[in-house]
Motif scaffolding. Structure first.
Motif, PDB file in Angstrom:
ATOM      1  N   GLY A 210      41.972  32.998  43.051  1.00 48.66           N
ATOM      2  CA  GLY A 210      42.084  34.308  42.425  1.00 48.66           C
ATOM      3  C   GLY A 210      42.183  34.186  40.914  1.00 48.66           C
ATOM      4  O   GLY A 210      41.548  34.944  40.179  1.00 48.66           O
TER       5      GLY A 210
ATOM      6  N   ALA B   2      41.783  44.020  40.439  1.00 51.91           N
ATOM      7  CA  ALA B   2      42.100  43.949  41.866  1.00 51.91           C
ATOM      8  C   ALA B   2      42.662  42.597  42.281  1.00 51.91           C
ATOM      9  O   ALA B   2      43.525  42.521  43.149  1.00 51.91           O
ATOM     10  CB  ALA B   2      40.857  44.271  42.702  1.00 51.91           C
ATOM     11  N   THR B   3      42.170  41.525  41.670  1.00 51.79           N
ATOM     12  CA  THR B   3      42.576  40.197  42.137  1.00 51.79           C
ATOM     13  C   THR B   3      44.087  39.971  42.077  1.00 51.79           C
ATOM     14  O   THR B   3      44.631  39.325  42.972  1.00 51.79           O
ATOM     15  CB  THR B   3      41.812  39.105  41.369  1.00 51.79           C
ATOM     16  OG1 THR B   3      40.452  39.509  41.249  1.00 51.79           O
ATOM     17  CG2 THR B   3      41.890  37.780  42.090  1.00 51.79           C
TER      18      THR B   3
ATOM     19  N   VAL C  28      46.352  41.875  42.908  1.00 50.96           N
ATOM     20  CA  VAL C  28      46.950  42.423  44.136  1.00 50.96           C
ATOM     21  C   VAL C  28      46.818  41.418  45.277  1.00 50.96           C
ATOM     22  O   VAL C  28      47.723  41.259  46.094  1.00 50.96           O
ATOM     23  CB  VAL C  28      46.301  43.772  44.504  1.00 50.96           C
ATOM     24  CG1 VAL C  28      46.916  44.329  45.771  1.00 50.96           C
ATOM     25  CG2 VAL C  28      46.465  44.740  43.356  1.00 50.96           C
ATOM     26  N   LEU C  29      45.685  40.705  45.302  1.00 56.87           N
ATOM     27  CA  LEU C  29      45.525  39.660  46.321  1.00 56.87           C
ATOM     28  C   LEU C  29      46.584  38.586  46.108  1.00 56.87           C
ATOM     29  O   LEU C  29      47.209  38.108  47.055  1.00 56.87           O
ATOM     30  CB  LEU C  29      44.129  39.042  46.244  1.00 56.87           C
ATOM     31  CG  LEU C  29      43.887  37.906  47.230  1.00 56.87           C
ATOM     32  CD1 LEU C  29      43.781  38.435  48.645  1.00 56.87           C
ATOM     33  CD2 LEU C  29      42.634  37.132  46.877  1.00 56.87           C
TER      34      LEU C  29
ATOM     35  N   TYR D 138      42.820  44.813  47.707  1.00 55.84           N
ATOM     36  CA  TYR D 138      41.988  43.859  46.989  1.00 55.84           C
ATOM     37  C   TYR D 138      40.626  43.708  47.649  1.00 55.84           C
ATOM     38  O   TYR D 138      39.592  43.762  46.995  1.00 55.84           O
ATOM     39  CB  TYR D 138      42.629  42.477  46.930  1.00 55.84           C
ATOM     40  CG  TYR D 138      41.628  41.390  46.541  1.00 55.84           C
ATOM     41  CD1 TYR D 138      41.203  41.276  45.218  1.00 55.84           C
ATOM     42  CD2 TYR D 138      41.062  40.546  47.485  1.00 55.84           C
ATOM     43  CE1 TYR D 138      40.261  40.327  44.856  1.00 55.84           C
ATOM     44  CE2 TYR D 138      40.109  39.602  47.130  1.00 55.84           C
ATOM     45  CZ  TYR D 138      39.720  39.490  45.821  1.00 55.84           C
ATOM     46  OH  TYR D 138      38.785  38.567  45.470  1.00 55.84           O
ATOM     47  N   SER D 139      40.644  43.499  48.956  1.00 50.83           N
ATOM     48  CA  SER D 139      39.434  42.991  49.590  1.00 50.83           C
ATOM     49  C   SER D 139      38.346  44.022  49.703  1.00 50.83           C
ATOM     50  O   SER D 139      37.190  43.665  49.836  1.00 50.83           O
ATOM     51  CB  SER D 139      39.765  42.420  50.965  1.00 50.83           C
ATOM     52  OG  SER D 139      40.567  41.285  50.789  1.00 50.83           O
TER      53      SER D 139
END
Lengths: 377, 569
Positions: free
Chosen positions: B175, B219-220, B222-223, B259-260
């Motif tokens: 990430g 977003a990454t 959040v992963l 995220y995904s």
């Protein structure tokens, strides 16, 4: 009976769909086909334009294309607005069908409790009876209240066009109304581990007429009285068979065969006698002691509150009998323990014999047949 | 960085050979410690292709196992590990970094007429984060066999045996690699555009890359948070996702898909950017509706953040939530449709040349259209109900991820291959590979739509016998697809060994990368070139195979001329 419903099933199947066996099927399938035609129209237009442009404007002697920028707001707005209108319609019709699926009709539903666990299903009926296959009456609203005692599962009957996840820690409900008698497949649709693909009931959802349904429920509510047969019956119906074999093979947990009275090795290195105390503890507190080589058995859920002391004792009696060569031979063959075999072995009683006329001749519940059939092509 | 040596005394050909980024310095360390974005891009290319090879082989293993309804080669547990590896490697090691990190690294600075990205060292560190993440991830998964599926759904992932924590740490590291690349591109595109390149004069590939980078940066993290919480739950038994500790599994699904789902657009947007370039260049025609295509990239990036719930239509969310997510999901379909229509309209009145990259671009449009349209069934709530978690979904996302991203990526690699390596490839075999990929792909995944609508669930090691014929069709298709990809690999290898020398501009592109030599010199451009419209093909004329396209029109923008002025940097 079975071949008849299969035949019926074949007639009702189409290229795209399994039989339309619930009240959802008509709307869902016609909506599916509506989207299909919309998509086909768009797809054909797109591909036709693509092929036509490639042919018409291909680089070739004597043809000079114009490389300057083209633009048309009218065109852009047209191909934005038309798809927008279409997807709004698709959205709305989807919501319409969905609300029907999510709203059980008030009153007059039959509530069935569903428990999912690795890797089996249990169904508890209004009269308290429990079974490992689902028996429901035709043309009645069925509401399932579903719990999972370990990981995520999903209850999926393709012929009913019905699916819902079973979430541990939550109770999910779903409803449907079968409209066709017959036997249908039940699949687990949410990945749940090693035997996810075996957490199925091939032809294990039985839609019966009301009378047969009631007879069936009455039978299911009456467990066999002989402890050994009762133990075998619990083994089949309460999920043991998903992880424990009768033929000595390791599935996930140890086999029921031949262990009784032995001294077994624990994963901690200690030895322990395989006796009533150990079996009871393993059923109520499965995490307490693992046999060496069976550490994956940590996945076993506790049956405390699910199996009564009396039922545990029946299971123990059954395990005890699994030392006996003759008995093993009877239970581990293709058709399991048939009522005749039980009778000849002297563990049957009148109630069981009467009950099993019905259930066993249906060919259900045999561990060896739970698996997908051999490929026949 | 070394000074640009004064080589002006040498003949042009020899000077190009000396300055070409592939050979200007030699030795392992000159690559391992390079700050040159082009070399980093190539190293990424080799890396992601290796990951793709491994994951592709795993896919073939899956298809081989599914030839029969019962276990043949793989036990249930092995099958579960194989599909987990296949999905996880494909997603985290191949598709997410494929276009942005491999092609983007090579192209973004050159398309901007810049010497490098804004932060060359951050760029190199992102590559090493990718490598270490990949090694960590693979080692963890192979060590005891991870079997959670690539989604790590709880409570399965918090209870199963196996190195879930180690594997998720691999995801965490990967990430960061993704965030670094995205950050670098955002800064590069914001600050290093050459004079004259306004936002709406950027090549569309850069728009797509910019939109992708925004998602990567937003977003990454959040992963990262999700996998940290998962690790905390496994190690410290903090109750977040596992009901055994008073957590809720659906919460995990919200975290994960927040995220995904945007990650799906990290995967597809750069592919769309490639197609915008390919359609325009090989049609020798300015892109139709430039602003619509550019804005649609941004729209997809933004809407993409709002639709994660459609992965959870059967998870037991409240009805209102479910309906809102369905509505939002349909909003994403519109910008995607706009792109397809604009690509098609680009060919209108152009001069279409069916070069290999163009064949791949048309292949993309065909497959992506199917992928997009089948999304309608899954976005609509009542049809999603039976189709959710079946092979219909498998086929749908493979049409988008493989038919879209992979085919777009291959088209991009073919398109920029002469620029990256200085070698042409066999057109005939390139087109044959495209045809094989097209046939193999459709044979693999079309039957899966029928499997899904007939009720075949995903992730099944064994299945009921009535599905066997469709599964076998799918498997034969997969073998054909694999063969087609090997042909493509053969084309690349043959080109490296025996390819003809590539001219600076073999396809007639008007973006800046075609103005430097093939391969570019290590400094790309001595000074920022002046730019005009990236899709103005009027000043270009085709000479012949050896010279490619050259500027003839008096209005031609200045090409960095053959007299590098010494001591410029």
């Amino acid at each position: 009976m079975r071949s008849l419903t299969n035949l019926l099933g074949d007639i009702n199947e189409t290229f795209w769909f399994p039989p339309k066996a619930s009240s959802f099927a008509e709307e869902t399938d016609s909506f599916f086909m509506a989207i299909m035609w919309i998509s086909v129209v768009f797809f054909v237009l797109i591909v036709a334009a693509m092929v036509y442009f490639v042919m018409k404007f291909r680089r070739r002697p004597g043809y000079r294309g114009d490389s300057s920028a083209l633009h048309s707001n009218t065109l852009e707005i047209t191909w934005t607005v038309i798809p927008t209108i279409i997807v709004i319609w698709i959205f709305a019709r989807g919501v319409y069908g969905y609300m029907d699926m999510m709203t059980p009709p008030a009153g007059d539903t039959i509530d069935i409790n569903v428990t999912a666990q690795k890797w089996d299903w249990q169904f508890q009926y209004p009269n308290g009876a429990i079974s490992d296959e689902l028996f429901i009456p035709n043309e009645r609203n069925i509401r399932l209240r579903m719990r999972s005692i370990d990981v995520l599962h999903a209850f999926y009957v393709p012929s009913f066009r019905a699916k819902s996840d079973v979430v541990p820690g939550r109770v999910t409900t779903m409803w449907f109304r079968p409209i066709m008698e017959g036997d249908f497949d039940l699949f687990c649709a949410e990945y749940c581990g090693d035997k996810h693909s075996e957490m199925i009931k091939k032809q294990g959802v039985h839609v019966l007429d009301m009378e047969s349904y009631e007879t069936k429920l009455a039978e299911l509510a009456k467990p066999p009285s002989h402890p050994v047969y009762h133990g075998y019956w619990l083994y089949k119906n309460r999920g043991c068979k998903a992880c424990h074999s009768l033929d000595g093979k390791k599935i996930v947990g140890p086999s029921f065969q031949g262990s009784w009275g032995e001294t077994v090795q624990l994963s901690t290195g200690e030895s322990i006698a395989f006796d009533d105390q150990y079996v009871q503890e393993s059923i109520y507190k499965p995490q307490a002691k693992f046999r060496s080589g069976y550490e994956k058995a940590s996945q076993m859920p506790s049956f405390e509150g699910q199996l009564s002391l009396e039922e545990v004792m029946s299971l123990t009696a059954f395990m005890k009998e699994m030392k006996n060569e003759a008995f093993i031979k009877l239970v581990s063959d293709e058709d399991g323990l048939t009522p005749e075999e039980a009778k000849s072995y002297g563990i049957s009683d009148e109630a069981v014999a009467a009950k099993d006329e019905g259930s066993e001749s249906g060919g259900k519940g045999d561990p060896a047949n739970e698996m997908p059939a051999e490929p026949n092509k | 960085m070394s000074e640009i040596a004064d080589l002006s005394a040498l003949p042009q050909e020899e000077r190009e050979a000396r300055e070409n980024f592939l050979f200007n310095t030699k030795g392992f360390l000159s690559w391992a410690l390079t700050l040159d974005h082009k070399r980093i891009g190539l190293m990424y290319l080799v890396g992601v292709m290796s990951a793709f090879f491994i994951a592709g082989m795993l896919a073939l293993l899956i298809r081989l196992e599914l030839m029969t309804p019962t276990n043949t080669y793989l036990s249930n547990a092995q099958y579960n590990q194989v599909f987990t590896l296949h999905g996880a490697i494909m997603v985290f090691l191949f598709i997410i970094p494929s276009v942005p990190a491999a092609l983007g690294n090579f192209l973004v600075p050159v398309m901007l007429g810049a010497k490098d990205v804004a932060f060359p060292r951050l760029n190199l560190s992102s590559f090493y984060l990718w490598v270490s993440g990949a090694v960590f991830f693979l080692a963890a998964m192979l060590y005891t066999g991870l079997d959670t599926g690539w989604t790590f759904y709880t409570p399965y992932s918090t209870t199963t045996q196996g190195p879930v924590v180690a594997a998720t740490m691999g995801v965490f590291i990967l990430g960061f690699s993704s965030i670094f690349t995205g950050l670098n591109f955002i800064v590069t595109i914001n600050t290093m555009r050459p004079p004259g390149m306004e936002w709406f004069k950027m090549p569309l590939f850069l728009w797509a890359t910019y939109a992708t980078s925004i998602i990567q940066v937003l977003a990454t993290p959040v992963l990262g948070i999700t996998v940290l919480l998962l690790a905390a739950e496994r190690i410290l038994h903090i109750g977040i996702f596992d009901p055994a500790y008073n957590g809720d599994p659906v919460t995990y699904q919200h975290f994960f898909w927040f995220y995904s789902h945007p990650a799906v657009y990290i995967m597809i947007l750069p592919g769309m950017g490639i197609i915008s370039e390919l359609m325009s260049v090989h049609s020798h025609k300015s892109i139709f509706g430039y602003r619509f295509v550019a804005y649609s990239s941004v729209a997809i990036a933004l809407f993409g953040f709002l639709v994660w719930g459609h992965h959870m239509f059967t998870s037991g969310m409240a009805n209102v939530t479910t309906i809102i997510f369905s509505a939002l999901t349909f909003t994403v379909s519109i910008p995607s449709a706009i792109k397809v229509f604009n690509w098609l309209a680009t060919m209108y009145k152009g001069t279409v040349q069916l070069n290999t990259p163009m064949c791949y671009a048309l292949n993309f449009i065909f497959l992506f259209t199917i992928g997009g349209l089948t999304g309608l069934w899954l976005g609509a709530l009542s049809t999603d109900r039976p189709l959710h978690d079946t092979y219909f979904v498998v086929a749908h996302f493979h049409y988008v991820m493989v038919g879209g991203t992979l085919v777009g990526f291959l088209g991009g690699v073919f398109h920029w291959w002469p620029k990256m390596t200085g070698k042409m490839f066999s057109e005939t075999w390139g087109k044959i590979s495209c045809l094989l990929v097209f046939l193999g792909f459709n044979l693999t995944f079309l039957p899966q739509f029928v499997l899904g609508s007939r009720g075949m669930p995903r992730r099944y090691a064994q299945y009921v016998a009535e599905f066997q014929e469709l599964h076998q069709m799918s498997s034969y298709g997969a073998f054909l697809l694999g063969f087609g990809l090997f042909v493509a690999l053969g084309v690349f290898i043959h080109s490296l060994m025996a390819g003809k020398k590539a001219p600076p501009n073999p396809w007639g592109g008007a973006t800046l990368e075609w103005q430097c030599t093939s391969p570019p010199p290590y400094y790309n451009f001595l000074e920022p070139p002046t730019v005009n419209d990236p899709y103005n093909y009027k000043p270009l004329a085709y000479r012949d195979g050896d010279r490619g396209w050259e500027y003839v029109h008096p209005e031609a923008p200045e090409v960095p001329q053959s007299e590098p002025e010494p001591a410029q940097s």
